[in-house]
Design an enzyme around this catalytic site. Sequence first.
Site, PDB file in Angstrom:
ATOM      1  N   GLU A  75      -0.786  -8.485   5.007  1.00 29.00           N
ATOM      2  CA  GLU A  75      -0.333  -8.719   6.543  1.00 29.00           C
ATOM      3  C   GLU A  75      -1.556  -8.370   7.456  1.00 29.00           C
ATOM      4  OE1 GLU A  75       0.008  -5.835   4.805  1.00 29.00           O
ATOM      5  OE2 GLU A  75      -0.101  -4.158   5.708  1.00 29.00           O
ATOM      6  N   CYS A 103       0.741  -1.151   0.030  1.00 26.81           N
ATOM      7  CA  CYS A 103      -0.051   0.027  -0.045  1.00 26.81           C
ATOM      8  C   CYS A 103       0.852   1.213  -0.015  1.00 26.81           C
ATOM      9  CB  CYS A 103      -1.047   0.094   1.500  1.00 26.81           C
ATOM     10  SG  CYS A 103      -2.404   1.120   1.066  1.00 26.81           S
ATOM     11  N   HIS A 111      -3.284  -5.543   1.376  1.00 25.19           N
ATOM     12  CA  HIS A 111      -2.691  -5.698   2.836  1.00 25.19           C
ATOM     13  C   HIS A 111      -2.705  -7.268   2.997  1.00 25.19           C
ATOM     14  CE1 HIS A 111      -2.192  -1.446   3.736  1.00 25.19           C
ATOM     15  NE2 HIS A 111      -3.299  -1.131   3.291  1.00 25.19           N
TER      16      HIS A 111
END
Lengths: 295, 191
Positions: free
Chosen positions: B174, B79, B172
Amino acid sequence: MSAETGSFQVKIGLAEMLKGGVIMDVTTVEQSRIAEDAGAVAVMALERIPADIRQDGGVARMSNPEMIKSIQAAVSIPVMAKCRIGHFVEAQILEALEVDFIDESEVLTPADDANHIYKRNFKVPFVCGCRNLGEALRRIGEGAAMIRTKGEAGSGNIVEAVRHMRTVTSEIRQLTVMPPEQLMAEAKRLGAPYALVEQVAKTGKLPVPNFSAGGIATPADAALMMQLGAETVFVGSGIFKSDDPAERAKAIVGAATYYDDAAKLAELSVGLKSAMAGLEMSEIPAGERLQERGW
Amino acid sequence: MVALIGILALQGDFARHRSKFDELGVATRNVRYPADLDGLSALVIPGGESTVLSKQLDAAGLRAALEDFARTRPVMGTCAGLIMMARDAGDSKVSPLGLMDMTVRRNGWGRQVHSFETHIEGRLNGAPTSLPAIFIRAPRIVEYGPAVNILAEHEGEPVLVSEGRHLAMVFHPELTPDIQVHEYFLKSLAA
């Protein structure tokens, strides 16, 4: 595969992106630009900063949509705005304006003296204030995607922010060492949803990011809250009530990153002019403490 | 050599990347000072606000050190991290590092109400791969050079790309329980 907007993961996602940053209260386009240039991770668009709300008195409401739009047009970082506690129509309007985060805030005059907004009905994420773990978990139960400890807004005094953060973290710590048969009684004592109490007992942290607000006026204040466990800080009156907003804003941004490096904090604090004057808590009459709003 | 992954920890969700590598049993180190880059096998630039990352890189004196680091070692960006890796961020408020030949548009999918989660289809290690993907005020890759490989798309647009040793994505990984992207990045280090 179809895309889903407004899910809880998507709401928490934005709160995650704000970590390690500084969210600044702004009341004009010019202030919003100063904040963005200084490295604010987001701005809170409001008509009066808490220190002025406190001084002016009267009913404090959601900001004028025109003012919010002008700030959205001026900056590229997320724009947040406040609605009154329980005023779900103000929240609907803020959602229609596409603000990035709604703060259901005790700084404004509450619209409902028993209920907060049912936040799961919205696609925009909400942040809510708390003074203790029970209040935090009630707000998360209603759908808040971020919690901020309340402190005492507009006071320039960090003592309440510290009290609230210490309360939340010590209540979390107590849960983690409690035998499971005590969790229901503890949920009852806290006034918190049992499932969330169980979850916190297991993980040792809130299910959403935990930020800090209310009384932060210096880089040292910001770093103090981060060392006490805040993941990001909100600075309201502390910046634009000081004698050097741009420099102070920049220094507080640095303090959020290097919160555990005293030499760096010393360097960041050099050359700043006067911070906002601030209020001793005993100067604020009991009925005028903003932190007591919220149920 | 045992891998040591640096995570740029100036602002953003760097802790979420650390947890991913913890899960994979790989050591990490937060990077806030130029000396933190010493001895790292690779670097991750996390999600956050690109305006803040750009300013903080300069304030930390990390810009030149990072550019130098990226000449020999892999960088992964998510991002805002992808924005920082681009040649052109399409915005005077952000000075990217220019590690990959692409032009991006910040907040390309709109404000937070338009942020979304979905599954994307791509190819990792030559095999079709489905990835859960969370897009938060995500950037769009609007132009890219011939050296950029598209590893996954969303609605016909590139969202996971590589160029040489570098890997970048507008979403994302994560924030999801999935570890395929982080695993893929580690595999590319070994190669």
